[in-house]
Design a protein around this motif. Structure first.
Motif, mmCIF file in Angstrom:
data_model
loop_
_atom_site.group_PDB
_atom_site.id
_atom_site.type_symbol
_atom_site.label_atom_id
_atom_site.label_comp_id
_atom_site.label_asym_id
_atom_site.label_seq_id
_atom_site.Cartn_x
_atom_site.Cartn_y
_atom_site.Cartn_z
ATOM 1 N N ALA A 127 1.039 -1.507 -0.166
ATOM 2 C CA ALA A 127 0.078 -0.108 -0.231
ATOM 3 C C ALA A 127 1.131 1.364 -0.392
ATOM 4 C CB ALA A 127 -1.172 0.117 1.315
ATOM 5 N N PRO A 128 0.341 2.265 -0.372
ATOM 6 C CA PRO A 128 1.193 3.113 -1.313
ATOM 7 C C PRO A 128 1.622 4.424 0.351
ATOM 8 C CG PRO A 128 -0.436 3.782 -2.000
ATOM 9 C CD PRO A 128 -0.847 2.626 -1.676
ATOM 10 N N ALA A 129 2.127 5.061 0.591
ATOM 11 C CA ALA A 129 2.213 6.167 1.834
ATOM 12 C C ALA A 129 0.895 7.270 0.808
ATOM 13 C CB ALA A 129 3.782 6.012 2.337
ATOM 14 N N ARG A 130 1.006 8.010 1.723
ATOM 15 C CA ARG A 130 0.342 9.134 1.336
ATOM 16 C C ARG A 130 0.619 10.269 2.281
ATOM 17 N NH1 ARG A 130 -6.676 7.436 1.479
ATOM 18 N NH2 ARG A 130 -5.821 5.948 -0.586
ATOM 19 N N ILE A 131 0.467 11.585 1.021
ATOM 20 C CA ILE A 131 0.642 12.624 1.365
ATOM 21 C C ILE A 131 0.006 14.017 1.207
ATOM 22 C CG2 ILE A 131 2.689 15.320 1.298
ATOM 23 C CD1 ILE A 131 4.972 13.103 1.078
ATOM 24 N N SER A 132 -0.473 14.597 2.020
ATOM 25 C CA SER A 132 -1.960 14.981 2.037
ATOM 26 C C SER A 132 -1.660 17.248 2.164
ATOM 27 C CB SER A 132 -3.289 15.078 1.780
ATOM 28 O OG SER A 132 -3.635 14.801 2.972
ATOM 29 N N PHE A 133 -1.865 17.778 0.490
ATOM 30 C CA PHE A 133 -2.216 19.589 1.896
ATOM 31 C C PHE A 133 -3.193 19.995 0.933
ATOM 32 C CE2 PHE A 133 1.594 18.101 -1.063
ATOM 33 C CZ PHE A 133 1.288 19.135 -2.121
ATOM 34 N N ASP A 134 -3.273 21.274 1.030
ATOM 35 C CA ASP A 134 -4.256 22.218 0.569
ATOM 36 C C ASP A 134 -2.785 22.557 -0.531
ATOM 37 O OD1 ASP A 134 -6.501 21.650 2.567
ATOM 38 O OD2 ASP A 134 -6.119 23.994 3.378
ATOM 39 N N ARG A 135 -4.034 22.939 -1.736
ATOM 40 C CA ARG A 135 -3.569 23.411 -2.910
ATOM 41 C C ARG A 135 -3.371 24.593 -3.224
ATOM 42 N NH1 ARG A 135 -5.507 21.601 -9.032
ATOM 43 N NH2 ARG A 135 -3.408 22.555 -9.999
ATOM 44 N N PRO A 136 -1.943 24.927 -2.504
ATOM 45 C CA PRO A 136 -1.539 26.445 -2.667
ATOM 46 C C PRO A 136 -1.560 27.230 -4.287
ATOM 47 C CG PRO A 136 0.782 24.869 -3.010
ATOM 48 C CD PRO A 136 -0.419 23.807 -2.812
ATOM 49 N N SER A 137 -1.638 28.330 -3.657
ATOM 50 C CA SER A 137 -2.499 29.193 -4.826
ATOM 51 C C SER A 137 -1.221 29.570 -5.626
ATOM 52 C CB SER A 137 -3.237 30.402 -4.221
ATOM 53 O OG SER A 137 -2.653 31.429 -3.951
ATOM 54 N N GLY A 138 -0.099 29.799 -4.728
ATOM 55 C CA GLY A 138 1.193 30.480 -5.592
ATOM 56 C C GLY A 138 2.480 29.365 -6.346
ATOM 57 N N LEU A 139 1.521 28.328 -6.285
ATOM 58 C CA LEU A 139 2.661 27.200 -6.909
ATOM 59 C C LEU A 139 2.089 26.229 -7.879
ATOM 60 C CD1 LEU A 139 3.843 26.106 -3.792
ATOM 61 C CD2 LEU A 139 4.943 27.030 -4.716
ATOM 62 N N ALA A 140 2.866 25.767 -8.431
ATOM 63 C CA ALA A 140 2.670 24.669 -10.359
ATOM 64 C C ALA A 140 2.918 23.537 -9.769
ATOM 65 C CB ALA A 140 2.921 26.004 -11.475
ATOM 66 N N LEU A 141 2.100 22.865 -9.682
ATOM 67 C CA LEU A 141 2.272 21.526 -9.878
ATOM 68 C C LEU A 141 2.405 20.444 -11.069
ATOM 69 C CD1 LEU A 141 -1.302 20.402 -8.445
ATOM 70 C CD2 LEU A 141 0.721 20.078 -7.027
ATOM 71 N N THR A 142 2.934 21.257 -12.066
ATOM 72 C CA THR A 142 3.682 20.983 -13.101
ATOM 73 C C THR A 142 4.949 20.972 -12.640
ATOM 74 O OG1 THR A 142 3.417 22.943 -14.064
ATOM 75 C CG2 THR A 142 1.701 21.219 -15.031
ATOM 76 N N ASP A 143 5.380 21.753 -12.133
ATOM 77 C CA ASP A 143 6.907 21.979 -11.380
ATOM 78 C C ASP A 143 7.636 21.251 -10.564
ATOM 79 O OD1 ASP A 143 6.888 24.208 -13.115
ATOM 80 O OD2 ASP A 143 6.938 26.163 -11.670
ATOM 81 N N LEU A 144 6.761 20.167 -10.042
ATOM 82 C CA LEU A 144 6.320 19.589 -8.669
ATOM 83 C C LEU A 144 7.024 17.860 -8.828
ATOM 84 C CD1 LEU A 144 6.950 18.119 -5.801
ATOM 85 C CD2 LEU A 144 4.180 18.738 -5.802
ATOM 86 N N ASP A 145 8.164 17.645 -9.704
ATOM 87 C CA ASP A 145 8.657 16.777 -10.469
ATOM 88 C C ASP A 145 8.732 15.175 -9.077
ATOM 89 O OD1 ASP A 145 9.646 14.763 -11.580
ATOM 90 O OD2 ASP A 145 11.396 15.387 -11.837
ATOM 91 N N LEU A 146 8.090 14.431 -8.993
ATOM 92 C CA LEU A 146 7.748 13.065 -8.097
ATOM 93 C C LEU A 146 8.119 12.023 -8.747
ATOM 94 C CD1 LEU A 146 4.945 14.426 -5.657
ATOM 95 C CD2 LEU A 146 7.377 14.778 -5.296
ATOM 96 N N GLY A 147 8.838 11.635 -9.713
ATOM 97 C CA GLY A 147 8.808 10.394 -10.733
ATOM 98 C C GLY A 147 7.662 9.824 -10.879
ATOM 99 N N ALA A 148 8.019 8.493 -9.858
ATOM 100 C CA ALA A 148 6.530 7.226 -10.223
ATOM 101 C C ALA A 148 4.994 8.057 -9.342
ATOM 102 C CB ALA A 148 7.054 5.830 -10.091
ATOM 103 N N ALA A 149 5.210 8.701 -8.216
ATOM 104 C CA ALA A 149 4.621 9.253 -7.179
ATOM 105 C C ALA A 149 3.651 9.314 -7.900
ATOM 106 C CB ALA A 149 5.054 10.174 -5.902
ATOM 107 N N ARG A 150 2.807 9.256 -7.482
ATOM 108 C CA ARG A 150 1.023 9.347 -8.077
ATOM 109 C C ARG A 150 0.063 10.936 -7.569
ATOM 110 N NH1 ARG A 150 -4.732 5.307 -8.566
ATOM 111 N NH2 ARG A 150 -5.734 7.090 -8.547
#
Length: 329
Positions: free
Chosen positions: A252-275
């Motif tokens: 089973a995968p570990a989980r990280i969660s947070f409220d989506r920040p307005s000043g950051l682009a998720l496209t800049d977040l490189d997490l490899g195989a993470a979903r």
């Protein structure tokens, strides 16, 4: 509520490492029947199979937690181990014996806490305990057992006047009084406050350390995580997952969660195989929690991530994933 360890009775049979052996067990219930005009009896014409071929073993000195989704067949399985019914197919051995056919050889060596039970209302706690004490072949001292479950101060109270939690503790006291080699606990801590629950945990752990085999059912997943050497999760009449806690959650995968920040682009977040799943909240599922969390924090920099939560895979996560699957045919 203080914790007391019950004395160990020497001379228990240790000829087999497995105290409970369930092999290929099925349990069917009649759902429809038809009147047989020749015999005057009703012949079954339809069945519901609640248990569909279950194998499990519980060793001496082991606590085995049997969990189940709604209608999984958990209670039906436990009743068979307790000797309350025969399996439709397969075999059950408790201390090497058939718990139904050889009940007299098994019952005095086992302790059982049912989901619900009753006591004569006019008897006091001490009187009920002494009455039960007289039926046992190698009982512990009444005062010692009542102290172990925190009822020594309620010994002179009639059972009808006990709270629900106190009645549950009396159930447990009677079940362990005979120093059982096998202890079946069916939802034992339902209705107990957190302090009493932990005291019962300590009592059960002491019995396990002394060599008692314990089969536990519980809706409290924390209870299974804290106590069990091995865990099985039933779903649709079969065991869907079994093993030590680490084995059950390994995939089973570990989980990280947070409220989506307005000043950051998720496209800049490189997490490899993470979903990554994103809406107003971001959920990241990963097989490598610490490196992924480090990458997320580096990506965020000085921008706070509100409601940030990072956790390893849990038993609850696996349990809910199994519960969400379609029932097996």
């Amino acid at each position: 509520m203080t914790t007391t360890t019950l004395p160990v009775t020497p001379g228990q049979d240790t000829t087999s490492d497995d105290a409970i052996v369930v092999t290929g067990v099925r349990r069917r219930y009649v759902t429809r029947s038809r009147l047989n005009l020749l015999t005057g009896r009703r012949d079954p014409t339809g069945y519901f199979e609640a248990v569909r071929g279950v194998d499990l073993r519980v060793g001496r000195g082991e606590l085995f937690a049997l969990l189940g989704t709604n209608g999984a067949g958990k209670t039906s399985t436990v009743e068979l181990v307790e000797g309350l019914a025969r399996p439709s197919d397969g075999s059950i051995r408790v201390l090497g014996r058939d718990p139904v056919a050889e009940r007299t050889l098994v019952r005095h060596r086992t302790g059982v806490v049912l989901q619900s039970s009753g006591f004569p209302p006019s008897l006091t706690v001490a009187e009920m305990a002494r009455l039960w004490h007289g039926t046992l072949s190698r009982p512990s001292d009444v005062a010692t057992v009542l102290h172990a479950v925190g009822l020594d101060g309620r010994a002179d109270v009639e059972t009808a006047k006990l709270s629900g939690g106190e009645r549950r503790r009396l159930d447990i006291a009677l079940a362990v009084m005979g120093n059982p080699e096998v202890l079946v606990l069916d939802e034992p801590t339902t209705g107990l406050d957190p302090e009493s629950r932990r005291a019962i945990w300590a009592l059960v752990q002491g019995l396990v350390e002394a060599g008692t085999a314990v089969l536990l059912t519980t809706h409290y997943l924390e209870e299974a995580e804290q106590l069990a050497d091995r865990i099985a999760i039933m779903h649709g009449g079969v065991i869907a997952r079994e093993g030590a806690l680490a084995d059950i959650v390994a995939d089973a995968p570990a989980r990280i969660s947070f409220d989506r920040p307005s000043g950051l682009a998720l496209t800049d977040l490189d997490l490899g195989a993470a979903r990554i799943t994103a809406s107003d909240q971001v959920l990241i599922e990963t097989a490598t929690l610490q490196p992924t969390l480090r990458a997320v924090l580096d990506w965020a920099g000085d921008i706070p991530l509100r409601r940030l939560d990072a956790r390893s895979a849990s038993l609850e996560q696996v349990f809910l994933a199994i519960a969400d699957t379609k029932e097996q045919s």
